[in-house]
Scaffold this motif. Structure first.
Motif, PDB file in Angstrom:
ATOM      1  N   SER A  62       0.690  -0.632   0.027  1.00 17.14           N
ATOM      2  CA  SER A  62      -0.020  -0.341   0.227  1.00 17.14           C
ATOM      3  C   SER A  62       0.878   1.199   0.441  1.00 17.14           C
ATOM      4  CB  SER A  62      -0.236   0.280   1.812  1.00 17.14           C
ATOM      5  OG  SER A  62      -1.930  -1.090   1.494  1.00 17.14           O
ATOM      6  N   ARG A  92       2.971  -8.622  -7.199  1.00 18.51           N
ATOM      7  CA  ARG A  92       2.938  -7.762  -7.374  1.00 18.51           C
ATOM      8  C   ARG A  92       3.853  -5.926  -6.929  1.00 18.51           C
ATOM      9  NH1 ARG A  92      -2.507  -6.594  -4.521  1.00 18.51           N
ATOM     10  NH2 ARG A  92      -2.758  -4.506  -5.386  1.00 18.51           N
ATOM     11  N   ARG A  96       6.088  -3.765  -9.420  1.00 16.98           N
ATOM     12  CA  ARG A  96       5.979  -2.554  -9.202  1.00 16.98           C
ATOM     13  C   ARG A  96       7.531  -1.973  -8.623  1.00 16.98           C
ATOM     14  NH1 ARG A  96       4.345   1.356 -11.307  1.00 16.98           N
ATOM     15  NH2 ARG A  96       3.563   3.228  -9.620  1.00 16.98           N
ATOM     16  N   ARG A 434      -4.639   0.012  -0.672  1.00 16.01           N
ATOM     17  CA  ARG A 434      -4.495  -0.547  -1.739  1.00 16.01           C
ATOM     18  C   ARG A 434      -3.560  -1.408  -1.945  1.00 16.01           C
ATOM     19  NH1 ARG A 434       0.906   1.693  -3.347  1.00 16.01           N
ATOM     20  NH2 ARG A 434       0.051   1.665  -5.913  1.00 16.01           N
ATOM     21  N   ASP A 466      -4.481   1.902  -9.667  1.00 15.08           N
ATOM     22  CA  ASP A 466      -4.952   0.701  -9.460  1.00 15.08           C
ATOM     23  C   ASP A 466      -6.061   0.436  -9.721  1.00 15.08           C
ATOM     24  OD1 ASP A 466      -2.527   0.461  -8.316  1.00 15.08           O
ATOM     25  OD2 ASP A 466      -2.765   0.032  -6.009  1.00 15.08           O
ATOM     26  N   ARG A 469      -6.865   0.420 -13.638  1.00 13.23           N
ATOM     27  CA  ARG A 469      -6.185  -0.912 -14.407  1.00 13.23           C
ATOM     28  C   ARG A 469      -7.824  -2.185 -14.197  1.00 13.23           C
ATOM     29  NH1 ARG A 469      -1.823   0.162 -10.678  1.00 13.23           N
ATOM     30  NH2 ARG A 469      -0.065   1.053 -12.348  1.00 13.23           N
TER      31      ARG A 469
END
Length: 550
Positions: A62, A92, A96, A434, A466, A469
């Motif tokens: 997050s 993830r 990122r 998030r 986010d 997407r």
């Protein structure tokens, strides 16, 4: 880099799947004197309560883009990412990191469960490396302590003693032992000499629990203070449990040292610098370290907040010395990085902080004394860089938000953090994280337009991106100005009727704020004392015993 780990870190390309590293490979890598960062991308409560790798830091998905630049400033740093083992968060997070420019990223196979299954120690708790070190210090050096009942008796009899609280001043303001002075741990050797009337004065150092009591007391012993110095056994927790009151909303900060007190402080620190080989840098040496892009450099200002804001080196980060030792995982992610501690020209606080960081395992720790006459300084608070910040999405006004909520045309999600949400949120806003943005959020929106609000504008933009997407850009907007803009429009924030789209596991509650406070105290103390046994079983880390002070 060994051939084994070279394969892990060097063969991926941004378009290939993220490579993995096994628990045993990681354990081996952590023994090598080269830079590496290990990050847990789960929410903080999961890191604390469910267990983690000791030499990792919590960097929740997050908050990743908001915090990673400060924690892992060099993009070539090898980074190992993990989660519980099957969350999908690590994948993830790794992707990122690659997207924002990190070039050596690997996943820990099967996450913390893989680490556990390989037979390695898994630790619960927060700031555990520092707290385990505190237990090691007490056992290795025999740091003396005093029970709360004896301290209370001495205070009631007006005995010749002084109580020094080694926590930060904000914590002291929340609660403190009556009569205590606020002297954050790195300030202790700097300010103590004017607080003790004679060599016969008993010096008691306390904190909320154990670690800062132990480290603060041992710091004064290490600097050769002639007084008897003791730690309050189990800190304010034990004091409260014994039935004794605490002061609240109270300031009693120790003053800066007098000329005579400063001279004593300087004399006490000189042997410490020699004992631990602490090097003080001049400006050219500091500039050379900053210019070396092959190594990570952390530049921490260990003075008080007020001193820092009155003038600090550009790009330096305020990290009060006692807190830096107490919570290394809050500031330092990269093992074997270089650390420079900035202080005033006296260098007392930077020296005591450096001595502890060296004992914690950071080998290249330096000090630097600011010279306001020659150093170009910045004024104000620390500046933070957010990486990978997306373009700002469409925004909405307070009036439009009110109208949309009243007409049930907007689904509002608040990403500010659970503590801020509890303190006050826009009526109808749902708390969200998030790390958990997925189809459930779209289902909760029930076809309405999605609006994002967050106290941090960068976090609002990241959350909106986010959501876009998976929902499409035309379905997401942000409320610019957040809660302040809502209040400025004449509306009020709500503190009841909380709507929890996600669990509030982004924070960990101190035992002081648990419903069964005394039960939580016992659990916490038992856990902290038990860390020494975990250290004895742990084959991946050991602290060096430097022997008795001179």
């Amino acid at each position: 880099m060994s051939a084994l780990i070279s394969e892990v870190f060097d063969t991926f390309t941004p378009t290939s799947p993220v490579k993995t590293i096994s628990a045993r490979q990681l354990a081996q890598r952590l023994q090598e004197p080269r830079e590496i960062a290990v990050i847990d991308v789960r929410e903080l409560a999961r890191h604390v309560d469910d267990g983690h790798v000791l030499q990792s830091i919590p960097l929740p998905l997050s908050q990743l883009e908001v915090q990673v630049d400060a924690l892992i400033p060099r993009r070539d740093t090898p980074v190992v990412v993990y989660d519980a083992g099957a969350d999908g968060l690590a994948e993830r997070g790794a992707q990122r990191l690659i997207e924002v420019g990190y070039r050596d990223v690997a996943l820990l196979e099967h996450g913390v469960q893989g680490w556990r299954d390989a037979g390695f120690e898994v630790y619960t708790g927060w700031h555990v490396l520092s707290k385990a070190f505190g237990e090691f210090v007490e056992h290795a050096y025999g740091t003396p302590h005093i029970p709360p009942e004896e301290l209370k008796s001495l205070l009631d009899s007006n005995a010749d003693l002084v109580v020094l609280d080694g926590r930060n001043v904000d914590e002291f303001y929340n609660f403190s032992i009556p009569g205590a002075h606020a002297v954050p741990n790195a300030e202790l050797p700097y300010r103590v000499h004017d607080l003790v009337p004679s060599k016969d004065t008993l010096v008691v150092v306390n904190c909320a629990g154990r670690t800062r009591s132990i480290i603060g007391a041992q710091a004064l012993i290490n600097t050769g203070l002639p007084n008897r110095v003791v730690a309050l056994e189990n800190g304010a927790m034990a004091w409260l449990h014994a039935g004794y009151p605490l002061n609240t909303k109270h300031h009693n900060t120790a003053p800066p040292p007098s000329k005579a007190g400063l001279q004593k402080a300087l004399r006490s620190i000189a042997p410490l610098r020699e004992r631990f080989g602490i090097q003080n840098l001049d400006r050219s040496e500091l500039d050379a370290l900053r210019a070396d892009t092959s190594r990570t450099l952390y530049l921490f200002d260990v003075r008080t907040r007020e001193e820092y804001q009155d003038g600090h080196l550009p790009l330096s980060v305020w990290a009060e010395g006692g807190q830096l030792v107490q919570a290394t995982d809050q500031w330092i992610a990269t093992h074997h990085a270089r650390v420079v501690l900035v202080d005033d020209q006296n260098g007392v606080r930077s020296a005591i902080t450096a001595s502890w960081l060296i004992q914690l395992g950071w080998k290249e720790v330096y000090t630097y004394g600011l010279d306001p006459a020659t150093d170009a300084l910045e004024i104000g608070a620390s500046r933070r860089a957010t990486v990978g910040l997306p373009q700002a999405p469409a925004s909405i006004t307070a009036g439009e938000l009110k109208q949309g909520l009243d007409a049930n045309e907007i689904s509002l999600f608040d990403f500010s953090g659970s503590q801020a949400y509890r303190a006050g949120h826009i009526p109808g806003a749902q708390f969200a994280l998030r790390s958990r943005i997925d189809q459930r959020l779209l289902d909760a929106a029930a076809g309405r337009d999605i609006l994002v609000v967050a106290a941090d504008p960068a976090l609002a933009r990241l959350a909106a991106a986010d959501i876009a997407r998976i929902a499409g850009e035309n379905k997401v907007r942000v409320f610019a100005g957040a809660h302040q803009a809502w209040k400025d429009s004449g509306q009020t924030l709500q503190t009841d009727q909380a709507l929890w789209h996600d669990p509030a596991d982004d924070v960990w509650l101190s035992p002081y704020f648990r419903e069964d406070r005394f039960g939580a105290f016992k659990t916490y103390i038992d856990w902290e004392v038990g860390l020494i046994e975990q250290l004895q079983r742990d084959t991946t880390i050991s602290f060096k015993d430097y022997g008795p002070h001179s």
